[in-house]
Structures are given as C-alpha cells and as structure tokens.
Enzyme design. Structure first.
Site, short mmCIF file in Angstrom:
data_model
loop_
_atom_site.label_atom_id
_atom_site.label_comp_id
_atom_site.label_asym_id
_atom_site.label_seq_id
_atom_site.Cartn_x
_atom_site.Cartn_y
_atom_site.Cartn_z
N CYS A 62 -2.95 -1.46 9.39
CA CYS A 62 -3.39 -0.96 8.09
C CYS A 62 -4.26 0.30 8.18
O CYS A 62 -3.82 1.38 7.78
CB CYS A 62 -4.15 -2.06 7.34
SG CYS A 62 -3.09 -3.41 6.80
N GLU A 119 -3.32 -5.28 -2.55
CA GLU A 119 -3.88 -6.41 -1.79
C GLU A 119 -5.07 -5.94 -0.98
O GLU A 119 -5.15 -4.78 -0.58
CB GLU A 119 -2.81 -7.03 -0.89
CG GLU A 119 -2.15 -6.08 0.09
CD GLU A 119 -2.89 -5.97 1.41
OE1 GLU A 119 -3.81 -6.77 1.64
OE2 GLU A 119 -2.53 -5.07 2.20
N PHE A 120 -6.02 -6.86 -0.73
CA PHE A 120 -7.20 -6.55 0.06
C PHE A 120 -7.43 -7.61 1.13
O PHE A 120 -8.55 -8.08 1.36
CB PHE A 120 -8.44 -6.45 -0.85
CG PHE A 120 -8.28 -5.46 -1.97
CD1 PHE A 120 -8.37 -4.11 -1.73
CD2 PHE A 120 -8.02 -5.88 -3.27
CE1 PHE A 120 -8.22 -3.19 -2.77
CE2 PHE A 120 -7.88 -4.98 -4.31
CZ PHE A 120 -7.97 -3.62 -4.06
N LEU A 121 -6.36 -8.02 1.80
CA LEU A 121 -6.46 -9.10 2.77
C LEU A 121 -7.08 -8.62 4.08
O LEU A 121 -6.76 -7.55 4.57
CB LEU A 121 -5.08 -9.70 3.07
CG LEU A 121 -4.27 -10.21 1.88
CD1 LEU A 121 -3.03 -10.94 2.40
CD2 LEU A 121 -5.10 -11.12 1.02
N THR A 155 0.86 -1.19 0.00
CA THR A 155 0.00 0.00 0.00
C THR A 155 0.89 1.23 0.00
O THR A 155 1.62 1.48 0.95
CB THR A 155 -0.92 0.01 1.24
OG1 THR A 155 -1.68 -1.20 1.26
CG2 THR A 155 -1.86 1.19 1.20
N ARG A 187 -0.46 -4.53 16.84
CA ARG A 187 -0.07 -3.18 16.41
C ARG A 187 -1.26 -2.23 16.55
O ARG A 187 -2.34 -2.49 16.05
CB ARG A 187 0.40 -3.20 14.95
CG ARG A 187 1.74 -3.90 14.74
CD ARG A 187 2.09 -3.98 13.27
NE ARG A 187 1.15 -4.82 12.53
CZ ARG A 187 1.15 -4.97 11.21
NH1 ARG A 187 2.03 -4.31 10.48
NH2 ARG A 187 0.28 -5.77 10.61
N LYS A 240 -2.76 3.77 9.82
CA LYS A 240 -1.64 4.37 9.08
C LYS A 240 -2.02 4.67 7.64
O LYS A 240 -1.52 5.65 7.04
CB LYS A 240 -0.39 3.49 9.17
CG LYS A 240 -0.48 2.12 8.53
CD LYS A 240 0.24 2.03 7.22
CE LYS A 240 0.24 0.62 6.67
NZ LYS A 240 0.72 0.56 5.27
N GLU A 261 -7.07 -9.66 7.97
CA GLU A 261 -6.39 -10.54 8.92
C GLU A 261 -7.42 -11.49 9.52
O GLU A 261 -8.51 -11.09 9.90
CB GLU A 261 -5.70 -9.72 10.01
CG GLU A 261 -4.49 -8.96 9.47
CD GLU A 261 -3.56 -8.49 10.56
OE1 GLU A 261 -3.41 -9.20 11.58
OE2 GLU A 261 -2.98 -7.40 10.40
N LYS A 310 -6.86 0.85 -2.88
CA LYS A 310 -6.68 0.33 -1.52
C LYS A 310 -6.89 1.41 -0.47
O LYS A 310 -7.59 1.21 0.52
CB LYS A 310 -5.28 -0.28 -1.37
CG LYS A 310 -4.94 -0.78 0.03
CD LYS A 310 -5.86 -1.93 0.46
CE LYS A 310 -5.59 -2.38 1.89
NZ LYS A 310 -4.31 -3.03 2.08
#
Length: 447
Positions: A271, A159-161, A129, A342, A274, A163, A215
């Site tokens: 993600c 990416e569009f993961l 990203t 995090r 930030k 967690e 994203k």
C-alpha cells in the site's frame, strides 16, 4: 428486509469485507475470477494470513457445519448482479509496471464485467485505492453501459485497513468516508454501516474527488511521519544522539503524537510505497506536481534506510566484504501479524546481503512460504534458533512479538558471534547486553 450485498474481488480487502458484512447480518455473495481462490473460500480457508479472518469466514460460509450460511462465493457476474442491491468493488490497484502510476485495469475490468448485467436499480461502491478522478470516469461508464442507465449509481468508500488488524478495522472502523451523488446512495451506505455508526463511528459524506483523496493523503501523511523519524535517525547517527529518546520526547507533544515515530528500516508492503508514487503521478497529470515534490524525498529516505542497514551489518562484521559471512535475518514479512512480503524491507536487506556474498538464513513466523517464492535463493530456517545457529551477525528486521520474547542467552549459545542489529528499535538493549551480546540499533549509536 436486510440488504443483499456483493463483494467483487476476494483478495485481502475483499475477503475481509465480505466476512465482516456477513458478521453484520447481511446476505453476502463474493466474486472472484480465480476459481482456485473461490474454492478455498468455499472451504472457509483464506489465501493469506490475517488474524481472526479464517475464524470469521468459517462462522458464516454456507455449507460449513454450524455456520450462519450468510456468505457464499461465485465466479459469475450475472449471478452477482441478480443477487445484490449494493456491489462493493474491492480489486487491486498495483503500481503500473515501469511507472509510478496506478494500474487501473482490474478496477476497469470489474466495472466493465458487472455493468451489462445491471438491469435494475443498483449501487456500485468502489473501495479500491484509485487516482483522483477515477470515480467520475467510472460513474459515466456505468450509466452508459448498464441497462439500468442512471439507476446504476456509483459511490466511493475508501478502505483504511491495517494488515494484522483488518477484521477489527472493518467491524469497528475509526471513520467511514463515502463519496456520493444522491440521497439514495447515502441512505443505502448508512444502512450498510448502521452497526458501526450506531457504536459512534463518524460517517463522513463527501464528493467523489475528496473521498478518493482521503486514502492517498492519509497514507502520504503516515509515510511522511515514518520517513521524518528515519531522517532524524540519520542525524542522530552523525551526532551521537538516540532517536528512540528523541521520538519519545517529541511524541509527548499532542500536535505530533507518538504513533509511527519508531525509526528503523522503513515502510514497505502493498500500500504505502505504491500509493504515494501513484499520488505523485496523478498530481503531475493534474498539473499540481509541485504540491507533492516532498513525497519524492519521503520515498527516497525510506529506500535509503535499507541500504543503511546493509552497511551497518557490514561494519558489524569488520567493514569488509560479506563473502563467506553467515547472516541471520529475523523477519520476512513487511510488518508483524502478516504474511505479506510485498516490497518487504526485511527481504530487501536480506537479498542485498546475499547478492554481495553473504550466507543469509531467514526466519519469519508466518511469511516463510511467500518469502521462498519471491527469494528462492535465500536460506530459510524453521525457527529463530535455527536461523541464528552459526551466525556471525543477527539482524532483527520485522518486529514480531515472538522476536521480542526470544531468550538472548539461548540464542547466544548457538551463534558464532553475539552481535545483533535491531533494524526496528523494538528489542530491549539491556536484556541482550546482559546475555553478552553487542547490541546496535539504527539511529542509536550510543544506546
């Protein structure tokens, strides 16, 4: 003959992507500059908790009995360049220290390390990203520094993961977005993703800036939904409403939908926070800062939720100082099905109460080790029951299934006081009340 693919960076994104590509039938070589991480992966072990990932790795890592052998790992960029036709860059872009902007040093270093070894046609695919405009700059650097010149192409494939669902999201994505500049790049990426595209996954072809923006704009929209319902929770607190019922009612509107409308202590992780800050910073650099001023309030609402949870705990303990009070915190990871702590709202709340004199004991099904490293002065328990033992108040701050299935009566036998604060609006109020607990949730003063 199947493409040979490399994955540069074997953290959360890279390890998952490499294993998934091997599952899709490709020969894959993963690279990382941390030898200890490579040693773990070669043993079929992962440095993080992600459901299904270790099993998928062990199915394909070379040298493991019964594996396909399609997945190997190295620390050598020359080996990567010689092996692969398509190179995915999956390194981290953390928030720059002391600023909102993204730290691009890891991406820049990966491209700079790879480029001198690209002597023939190659496609380098960014998945990190990044601030919009990065791909344009990196493409120019690549063609200028790779021996192959313009035959060393760049593409961007965000990416569009999620967690906790990363393996599923990689193998069966809800969309694939590629920013390309040539038919060759598009053709290669269609070959890489032929299986999910064949299953019906939309394949969206764009230019570089649009691919980069997809994203960050998606994460900004999700953050907006979360902070919106948390703002409504504040209003419900003041007005005596029930934010859970409010969310249910507006969620039936197809234009709004029900996802991401559960009020609570807000979002965290590596993600969303930030990414929206980096988006604001980049918009300012482009002279479009007025377009994203609303994200500053989104961020503010999110951070305010943590302080409100601390205050709710204080009121539950009588409104005085936390000094000498025993507080049990259920949850350390920023979300369930992950050990990622995090910017965890749960740990932030626990830390604030601890700094104000509370005796805080934390339990999380998977995040304990990471939490201890980040907050070594907090207390930690081996189970939810041990965490609650002797507690004056219990805070439910990460919505693990294990916590929803707890026996309130059993916990009540060991707690000093049967008071639970649901910071995720995920527990059953009636179940807890029937066991003699005082139940309180954010945005639900009358629930």
């Amino acid at each position: 003959m199947a493409l040979k693919i490399t994955v540069i960076g074997t953290g959360y994104l890279g390890a998952t992507h490499a294993a998934a590509l091997a599952e899709l039938g490709f020969e894959v070589l993963g690279l990382d500059v941390v030898p200890e991480k490579i040693d773990m992966l070669r043993r079929g072990e992962v440095p993080m908790y992600e459901p299904g990932l270790q099993e998928l790795l062990r199915k394909h890592v070379a040298g493991i009995e019964g594996s396909t052998g399609r997945l190997r790992f190295t620390t050598d960029y020359a080996e990567v360049a010689a092996f692969g036709e398509v190179h995915f860059v999956c390194v981290n872009t953390p928030q720059r220290h002391g600023e909102y902007a993204a730290d691009m040093s890891y991406v820049d270093a990966a491209i700079a390390s790879l480029a001198p070894h690209l002597t023939g046609p190659a496609l380098v695919v960014g998945k990190s990203t990044v601030p919009v405009g990065s791909a344009e700059r990196l493409a120019a650097y690549l063609s200028a520094h790779a021996p192959a010149g313009e035959d060393a192409e760049l593409a961007w494939n965000p990416e569009f993961l999620r967690e906790g669902f990363a393996v599923q999201d990689t193998l069966h994505p809800d969309r694939i977005v590629v920013g390309v500049r040539s038919d060759r790049a598009e053709k290669l990426l269609r070959e890489v993703y032929a299986t999910p595209v064949g299953e019906g996954t939309p394949f969206v072809v764009t230019d570089f800036p649009t691919a980069e923006l997809v994203k960050t704009s998606a994460n900004s929209f999700l953050a907006t939904k979360i902070s919106f319902i948390n703002a409504m929770a504040e209003v419900c607190e003041a007005a005596g409403g029930d934010v859970a019922r409010l969310a249910e009612a507006i969620g039936y509107d197809d234009r709004i939908g029900r996802k991401f409308l559960r009020a609570g202590i807000g979002f965290g992780g590596g993600c969303l926070p930030k990414d929206i800050r980096a988006f604001m910073a980049r918009a300012g650099e482009l002279g479009a800062d007025q377009a994203l001023t609303f994200l500053r309030e989104i961020d503010s609402i999110n951070m305010r939720q943590r302080g409100q949870m601390v205050e709710l705990a204080r009121q539950a303990l009588g409104g005085g100082p936390f000094l000498g009070k025993r507080v049990a915190v259920l949850g350390a990871s920023f979300k369930p099905d992950s050990d990622d702590v995090r910017d965890s709202p749960a740990l932030n709340v626990a830390g604030q109460i601890h700094l104000q004199g509370g005796q805080v004991t934390v339990y999380d099904p998977k995040g304990m080790e990471n939490a201890r490293r980040l907050f070594p002065t907090l207390g930690y328990a081996r189970s939810a029951l041990d965490a609650v033992r002797g507690a004056d108040v219990v805070l439910h701050l990460t919505e693990w299934r294990e916590f929803r299935e707890l026996d309130p009566a059993a916990l009540g036998e060991v707690a000093a006081a049967r008071v639970i604060l649901d910071g995720r609006n995920a527990l059953d109020p009636e179940l807890w009340r029937q066991a003699g607990w005082t139940y309180r949730a954010m945005g639900r003063p009358t629930a």
